[in-house]
Design an enzyme around this catalytic site. Structure first.
Site, mmCIF file in Angstrom:
data_model
loop_
_atom_site.group_PDB
_atom_site.id
_atom_site.type_symbol
_atom_site.label_atom_id
_atom_site.label_comp_id
_atom_site.label_asym_id
_atom_site.label_seq_id
_atom_site.Cartn_x
_atom_site.Cartn_y
_atom_site.Cartn_z
ATOM 1 N N ARG A 123 12.708 -5.097 34.645
ATOM 2 C CA ARG A 123 11.730 -4.096 35.629
ATOM 3 C C ARG A 123 11.113 -3.246 34.575
ATOM 4 O O ARG A 123 9.966 -2.891 35.056
ATOM 5 C CB ARG A 123 12.712 -3.082 36.070
ATOM 6 C CG ARG A 123 13.409 -3.715 37.417
ATOM 7 C CD ARG A 123 14.264 -2.510 38.169
ATOM 8 N NE ARG A 123 13.364 -1.227 38.146
ATOM 9 C CZ ARG A 123 13.918 0.142 37.999
ATOM 10 N NH1 ARG A 123 15.144 0.210 37.745
ATOM 11 N NH2 ARG A 123 13.304 0.890 37.609
ATOM 12 N N ARG A 132 18.695 11.231 43.908
ATOM 13 C CA ARG A 132 17.639 11.064 43.738
ATOM 14 C C ARG A 132 16.686 11.200 45.017
ATOM 15 O O ARG A 132 16.229 10.229 45.830
ATOM 16 C CB ARG A 132 17.234 9.513 43.050
ATOM 17 C CG ARG A 132 17.667 9.455 42.005
ATOM 18 C CD ARG A 132 17.201 7.940 41.120
ATOM 19 N NE ARG A 132 15.880 8.470 40.579
ATOM 20 C CZ ARG A 132 15.257 7.473 39.684
ATOM 21 N NH1 ARG A 132 15.760 6.265 39.497
ATOM 22 N NH2 ARG A 132 14.187 7.899 39.184
ATOM 23 N N ASP A 183 13.255 15.731 48.530
ATOM 24 C CA ASP A 183 12.844 16.837 49.363
ATOM 25 C C ASP A 183 11.829 17.744 48.693
ATOM 26 O O ASP A 183 10.980 18.220 49.422
ATOM 27 C CB ASP A 183 14.108 17.794 49.297
ATOM 28 C CG ASP A 183 14.806 17.836 47.927
ATOM 29 O OD1 ASP A 183 14.892 17.216 47.275
ATOM 30 O OD2 ASP A 183 15.280 19.073 47.748
ATOM 31 N N ASN A 201 5.894 4.157 33.683
ATOM 32 C CA ASN A 201 6.051 5.244 34.499
ATOM 33 C C ASN A 201 4.578 6.051 34.793
ATOM 34 O O ASN A 201 4.143 6.840 35.796
ATOM 35 C CB ASN A 201 7.089 6.284 34.000
ATOM 36 C CG ASN A 201 8.433 5.869 34.204
ATOM 37 O OD1 ASN A 201 8.567 4.809 34.915
ATOM 38 N ND2 ASN A 201 9.325 6.617 33.807
ATOM 39 N N ARG A 216 11.950 2.677 44.084
ATOM 40 C CA ARG A 216 11.919 3.996 44.248
ATOM 41 C C ARG A 216 10.322 4.365 44.096
ATOM 42 O O ARG A 216 10.035 5.343 44.955
ATOM 43 C CB ARG A 216 12.793 4.952 43.786
ATOM 44 C CG ARG A 216 12.799 6.095 43.990
ATOM 45 C CD ARG A 216 13.570 7.053 43.079
ATOM 46 N NE ARG A 216 13.335 8.336 42.866
ATOM 47 C CZ ARG A 216 13.683 9.387 44.075
ATOM 48 N NH1 ARG A 216 14.264 9.007 44.962
ATOM 49 N NH2 ARG A 216 13.189 10.481 43.844
HETATM 50 C C1 UD1 Z 1 10.757 9.749 37.072
HETATM 51 C C2 UD1 Z 1 10.742 8.415 36.136
HETATM 52 C C3 UD1 Z 1 12.136 8.210 35.519
HETATM 53 C C4 UD1 Z 1 12.641 9.324 34.799
HETATM 54 C C5 UD1 Z 1 12.729 10.569 35.633
HETATM 55 C C6 UD1 Z 1 12.924 11.904 34.826
HETATM 56 C C7 UD1 Z 1 9.055 7.039 37.337
HETATM 57 C C8 UD1 Z 1 8.899 5.841 38.030
HETATM 58 N N1 UD1 Z 1 10.161 7.283 37.034
HETATM 59 O O1 UD1 Z 1 11.683 9.767 38.114
HETATM 60 O O2 UD1 Z 1 12.136 7.207 34.823
HETATM 61 O O3 UD1 Z 1 13.947 9.248 34.478
HETATM 62 O O4 UD1 Z 1 11.254 10.779 36.334
HETATM 63 O O5 UD1 Z 1 12.038 12.088 33.752
HETATM 64 O O6 UD1 Z 1 8.009 7.680 36.822
HETATM 65 N N2 UD1 Z 1 14.923 15.665 42.774
HETATM 66 C C9 UD1 Z 1 15.261 16.022 43.620
HETATM 67 N N3 UD1 Z 1 14.549 16.259 44.894
HETATM 68 C C10 UD1 Z 1 13.076 15.751 44.648
HETATM 69 C C11 UD1 Z 1 12.598 15.231 43.664
HETATM 70 C C12 UD1 Z 1 13.727 14.750 42.523
HETATM 71 O O7 UD1 Z 1 16.498 16.576 44.031
HETATM 72 O O8 UD1 Z 1 12.516 15.880 45.739
HETATM 73 C C13 UD1 Z 1 15.871 15.302 41.706
HETATM 74 C C14 UD1 Z 1 16.257 14.046 41.531
HETATM 75 O O9 UD1 Z 1 17.283 13.550 42.181
HETATM 76 C C15 UD1 Z 1 16.619 13.905 39.979
HETATM 77 C C16 UD1 Z 1 15.740 14.962 39.341
HETATM 78 O O10 UD1 Z 1 15.267 16.006 40.386
HETATM 79 O O11 UD1 Z 1 18.012 14.332 39.632
HETATM 80 C C17 UD1 Z 1 14.643 14.568 38.624
HETATM 81 O O12 UD1 Z 1 13.777 13.557 39.277
HETATM 82 P P1 UD1 Z 1 12.427 13.437 39.308
HETATM 83 O O13 UD1 Z 1 11.776 14.255 37.953
HETATM 84 O O14 UD1 Z 1 11.427 13.679 40.359
HETATM 85 O O15 UD1 Z 1 12.306 11.888 38.533
HETATM 86 P P2 UD1 Z 1 11.661 10.570 39.198
HETATM 87 O O16 UD1 Z 1 10.117 11.097 39.681
HETATM 88 O O17 UD1 Z 1 12.312 10.220 40.303
#
Ligand code: UD1
Length: 429
Positions: free
Chosen positions: A401, A123, A126, A25, A94
């Site tokens: 992955r 996921r 926004d 990550n 993603r």
């Molecule tokens: C990253 C990690 C993933 C880890 C996660 C949480 C990478 C490639 N992946 O994913 O392995 O499980 O952090 O530690 O680094 N959300 C929204 N809107 C947004 C962004 C996020 O609603 O714009 C929600 C997501 O749906 C989810 C939560 O916030 O439920 C956490 O997401 P986020 O911390 O952004 O995780 P990722 O960056 O996708």
């Protein structure tokens, strides 16, 4: 085409020392960040996994050149141009959306396919968009593509994230580094991978302060002043945590090397609550267990809370503990797909929304199972090591992955595990 599977038989123990690879990550975002350096950045300790291959393809499709020597990547982004990040890559992973921030920062424009990838809950992106909008970025969705532009240039601003999202913090940070003036990101994600990214950005000439805290301050600099750099990826705390669960499950002693124990403080607390002895050094953690596994309650939260990426592995420990545990998933919706698979191996799990009640059983039974996601897949292999008889694990591309040579590392620790082709499980080395 014959399907490749992982075949596991009940093993006596998992013990010894395993070297942890660089953090997936982190490395993914470091590769994207190298777009800002406009030349050849060198990134060390990059894991050999398929997600990294996809991110390299993203940079290549944008016009960059990537060469690999072992765990070192040379990412030359001098010739990167304002091209689109295609659906065929974003739909596979993603995290390809991480190109959005650096592309807008470099070209004032980006066109990125809307993400799909790992199907864990909604996921959404926004919060990425809200953060970048404060910096002057306008967004339109056009036939499945997100079109981002900064018609009046990028300017600093005060951003308050609704949730400490890792991806939103990173994209906003990578845009703000060249926005005119000062940007503040409040309720920023505090994961070690955010700190690693901020360190690399600073090595390229950016001015990012406070990464690792919930407020990050960024002083915008000119794009022209940024330059490539040489950087070493931090160790993968989730890979380390996965092996520690293996040691806790089978008894160990099992030592993971190449990881800062501070990255796993909450997981270590939980291992101790479950009856394990844990010792740490500067860059290693060792686990062993003599008595029974004790039940515990786990709730996933953004760092430094318990990581959602270790939830499945710890659910497996709970499944074999003496008593009842409650696992609560707060970060992602629908992240209990793994539970359905270990129930097929005899685990006693009741699901209710984002809670799972896990009643420990004495033994799991080997069974055919399928990986539903990366971390759940890794946990299924561990389940097979502890379970009676043979477990055949399907859909192992999920594991590839994010885990470099998972089977090889487990076998070196004494596991009875190998990759094979379906229909040849009787051929045992
Ligand atoms: C990253 C990690 C993933 C880890 C996660 C949480 C990478 C490639 N992946 O994913 O392995 O499980 O952090 O530690 O680094 N959300 C929204 N809107 C947004 C962004 C996020 O609603 O714009 C929600 C997501 O749906 C989810 C939560 O916030 O439920 C956490 O997401 P986020 O911390 O952004 O995780 P990722 O960056 O996708």
């Amino acid at each position: 085409m014959p399907e490749e599977v992982i075949i596991v038989r009940e093993s006596k123990n998992l013990s010894g020392t395993v070297n942890v690879s660089g953090a997936k990550n982190s490395a993914l975002k470091l590769i994207a960040a190298s777009i800002l350096g406009q030349g050849e950045s060198v990134i060390h300790n990059v894991p050999l996994i398929s997600d990294i291959d996809i991110m390299c393809k993203v940079v290549e499709r944008l016009g960059g050149k990537v060469t690999r020597e072992g765990h070192t990547l040379r990412v030359d982004t001098a010739a990167v141009a304002d091209r689109e990040t295609p659906y065929e890559l974003v739909s596979k992973m993603r995290a390809s959306i991480s190109a959005l921030g650096p592309m807008v920062a470099r070209f004032g424009h980006a066109r990125v396919a809307m993400p799909g990838g790992c199907q864990i809950g909604a996921r959404k992106i926004d919060m990425h968009l809200v953060g970048m909008s404060v910096l002057g970025v306008k967004f339109e969705v056009d036939h499945g593509f997100l079109e981002a532009s900064a018609p009046n240039g990028l300017h600093g601003g005060d951003i308050m994230l609704e949730f400490a999202s890792v991806g939103a913090t990173e994209n906003t940070m990578m845009t703000a580094v060249v926005a005119q003036g000062r940007t503040t990101i409040e309720n920023a994600a505090r994961e070690p991978e955010i700190v690693d990214l901020a360190n690399m950005l600073n090595e390229m000439g950016c001015k990012v302060h406070g990464a690792g805290n919930s407020t990050i301050e960024i002083e915008g600099v000119s794009l022209e002043s940024l330059h490539p750099c040489e950087h070493t990826t931090v160790g993968d705390r989730i890979e380390a945590g996965t092996f520690l669960v293996g040691g806790a499950l089978m008894g160990g002693p099992l030592r993971v090397e190449g990881i800062d124990p501070a990255f796993l403080r909450m997981a270590i607390i939980k291992l101790k609550q479950m009856g394990c002895l844990v010792e740490t050094g500067e860059d290693w953690i060792e686990v062993r267990r003599v008595g029974d596994l004790k039940p515990t309650d786990i709730q996933t939260l953004p760092h430094p809370g318990f990581p959602t990426d270790l939830q499945a592995q710890f659910m497996l420990l709970c499944a074999l503990a003496k008593g009842s545990s409650l696992v609560t998933e707060n970060v992602f919706e629908n992240r209990f797909m793994f539970a359905e698979e270990i129930m097929r191996m005899g685990a006693d799990v009741s699901l209710d929304g984002h809670h799972a009640v896990v009643q420990g059983v004495d033994k799991l039974e080997g069974a055919p199972v399928s990986c539903t996601d990366l971390r759940g897949g890794a946990a299924l292999v561990l389940a097979g090591i502890a379970a009676e008889g043979e477990t055949i694990i399907h859909d192992i591309h999920h594991i590839d992955r994010g885990y470099e040579d998972y089977v090889g590392k487990l076998a070196a620790l004494g596991a009875n595990v190998r990759r094979g082709t379906l229909g040849q499980s009787d051929v045992w080395r």
